[in-house]
Design a protein around this motif. Structure first.
Motif, PDB file in Angstrom:
ATOM      1  N   MET A 112      93.408  26.262  57.534  1.00 45.14           N
ATOM      2  CA  MET A 112      92.849  27.295  58.167  1.00 45.14           C
ATOM      3  C   MET A 112      91.511  26.985  58.753  1.00 45.14           C
ATOM      4  SD  MET A 112      92.115  30.974  57.588  1.00 45.14           S
ATOM      5  CE  MET A 112      91.005  30.011  56.308  1.00 45.14           C
ATOM      6  N   LEU A 113      91.087  27.269  59.925  1.00 50.57           N
ATOM      7  CA  LEU A 113      89.730  26.945  60.048  1.00 50.57           C
ATOM      8  C   LEU A 113      88.402  27.699  59.747  1.00 50.57           C
ATOM      9  CD1 LEU A 113      90.541  25.849  63.977  1.00 50.57           C
ATOM     10  CD2 LEU A 113      89.772  24.413  62.039  1.00 50.57           C
ATOM     11  N   THR A 114      88.851  29.158  60.004  1.00 40.01           N
ATOM     12  CA  THR A 114      87.850  30.192  59.598  1.00 40.01           C
ATOM     13  C   THR A 114      88.580  31.626  59.712  1.00 40.01           C
ATOM     14  OG1 THR A 114      85.970  31.126  60.626  1.00 40.01           O
ATOM     15  CG2 THR A 114      87.332  30.020  62.296  1.00 40.01           C
ATOM     16  N   ARG A 115      87.840  32.413  58.957  1.00 40.06           N
ATOM     17  CA  ARG A 115      88.254  33.820  59.059  1.00 40.06           C
ATOM     18  C   ARG A 115      87.426  34.491  60.189  1.00 40.06           C
ATOM     19  NH1 ARG A 115      92.960  34.632  59.098  1.00 40.06           N
ATOM     20  NH2 ARG A 115      94.160  33.239  58.031  1.00 40.06           N
ATOM     21  N   GLU A 116      86.601  34.034  60.451  1.00 44.75           N
ATOM     22  CA  GLU A 116      85.594  34.567  61.400  1.00 44.75           C
ATOM     23  C   GLU A 116      85.675  34.023  62.793  1.00 44.75           C
ATOM     24  OE1 GLU A 116      83.934  37.168  61.302  1.00 44.75           O
ATOM     25  OE2 GLU A 116      84.791  37.441  59.287  1.00 44.75           O
ATOM     26  N   GLY A 117      85.450  34.733  63.873  1.00 45.72           N
ATOM     27  CA  GLY A 117      85.391  33.918  65.135  1.00 45.72           C
ATOM     28  C   GLY A 117      84.049  33.069  65.421  1.00 45.72           C
ATOM     29  N   CYS A 118      84.304  31.768  64.972  1.00 44.97           N
ATOM     30  CA  CYS A 118      83.198  30.784  65.137  1.00 44.97           C
ATOM     31  C   CYS A 118      82.886  30.442  66.611  1.00 44.97           C
ATOM     32  CB  CYS A 118      83.500  30.023  64.252  1.00 44.97           C
ATOM     33  SG  CYS A 118      82.392  28.227  64.485  1.00 44.97           S
TER      34      CYS A 118
ATOM     35  N   THR B 254      84.097  26.803  67.095  1.00 43.63           N
ATOM     36  CA  THR B 254      85.344  26.423  67.076  1.00 43.63           C
ATOM     37  C   THR B 254      85.911  26.784  68.422  1.00 43.63           C
ATOM     38  OG1 THR B 254      85.181  26.790  64.875  1.00 43.63           O
ATOM     39  CG2 THR B 254      87.539  26.516  65.799  1.00 43.63           C
ATOM     40  N   MET B 255      85.609  27.937  68.741  1.00 44.26           N
ATOM     41  CA  MET B 255      85.875  28.550  70.192  1.00 44.26           C
ATOM     42  C   MET B 255      85.573  27.809  71.341  1.00 44.26           C
ATOM     43  SD  MET B 255      87.567  31.449  70.917  1.00 44.26           S
ATOM     44  CE  MET B 255      87.041  33.131  70.209  1.00 44.26           C
TER      45      MET B 255
ATOM     46  N   SER C 223      85.429  24.113  71.026  1.00 39.41           N
ATOM     47  CA  SER C 223      86.253  23.130  71.071  1.00 39.41           C
ATOM     48  C   SER C 223      87.640  23.511  71.684  1.00 39.41           C
ATOM     49  CB  SER C 223      86.269  22.417  69.729  1.00 39.41           C
ATOM     50  OG  SER C 223      86.758  23.441  68.887  1.00 39.41           O
ATOM     51  N   ILE C 224      87.955  24.540  71.303  1.00 40.64           N
ATOM     52  CA  ILE C 224      89.386  25.010  71.543  1.00 40.64           C
ATOM     53  C   ILE C 224      89.359  25.242  73.283  1.00 40.64           C
ATOM     54  CG2 ILE C 224      91.171  26.845  71.695  1.00 40.64           C
ATOM     55  CD1 ILE C 224      90.849  27.289  68.810  1.00 40.64           C
TER      56      ILE C 224
END
Lengths: 112, 112
Positions: A1-7, A10-11, A13-14
């Motif tokens: 899992m990447l993160t539990r917060e909307g980082c 990461t957003m 890179s997606i």
């Protein structure tokens, strides 16, 4: 899992990935090329339902994104083949995930 | 690796997955909801650049595809929250792959 917060990082890179792979055709074309180098008509047949104009456009975008390479063989008439670059090959795991998820989705939603 | 030949059955499952996840927003919305249940405005802020009309439409499609559930809490004023279903949660690995691939893609193509 990447993160539990909307980082946001990461957003980003997606978003990058989605931009390079957007539309309904690119991943199918890349999947077809996982089977080895192919000619235009072969890709078209495997992907199914794509017009020549659209396939040509998508292949050009994939080339620009360094995912696909186009090679002309010095035969008569010249044969043009498309294949995955190393970067294109790196999508293998993603395509595999997509395949398994697609199977699960069909069961879940369509009950088949 | 799935196959070295373009297997029509695999192509079909990838098509199913792409259809459920098509467009530039759905995976970003799902990624945002990996952080836990959220309200409309929170999702909008995290995803970034999406209009309310589009977000509303996408959430409805995700609900229809059993990926997101919408709950109204019995408060005053009523609070509406969106969260992932179990099926939506099953996209975690795919989103992770997409993230790592997006990072690699940025390096490869944009040289950053």
């Amino acid at each position: 899992m990447l993160t539990r917060e909307g980082c946001p990082k990461t957003m980003l890179s997606i978003k990058d990935a989605l931009e390079a792979l957007e539309g309904r055709w690119k991943l199918l074309i890349l999947f077809s090329l996982q089977g080895g180098p192919k000619r235009f008509k072969q890709i078209s047949k495997e992907v199914g339902g794509i017009t020549d104009k659209m396939l040509s456009k998508e292949l050009k975008t994939l080339e620009a994104n360094k995912l696909v390479k186009r090679e002309t063989h010095d035969t008569f008439p010249p044969a043009v083949e498309y294949s995955l670059t190393a970067h294109g090959t790196s999508l293998e795991k993603l395509l595999e995930e997509l395949h398994y998820w697609g199977l699960a989705h069909r069961k879940e939603v369509m009950g088949k």
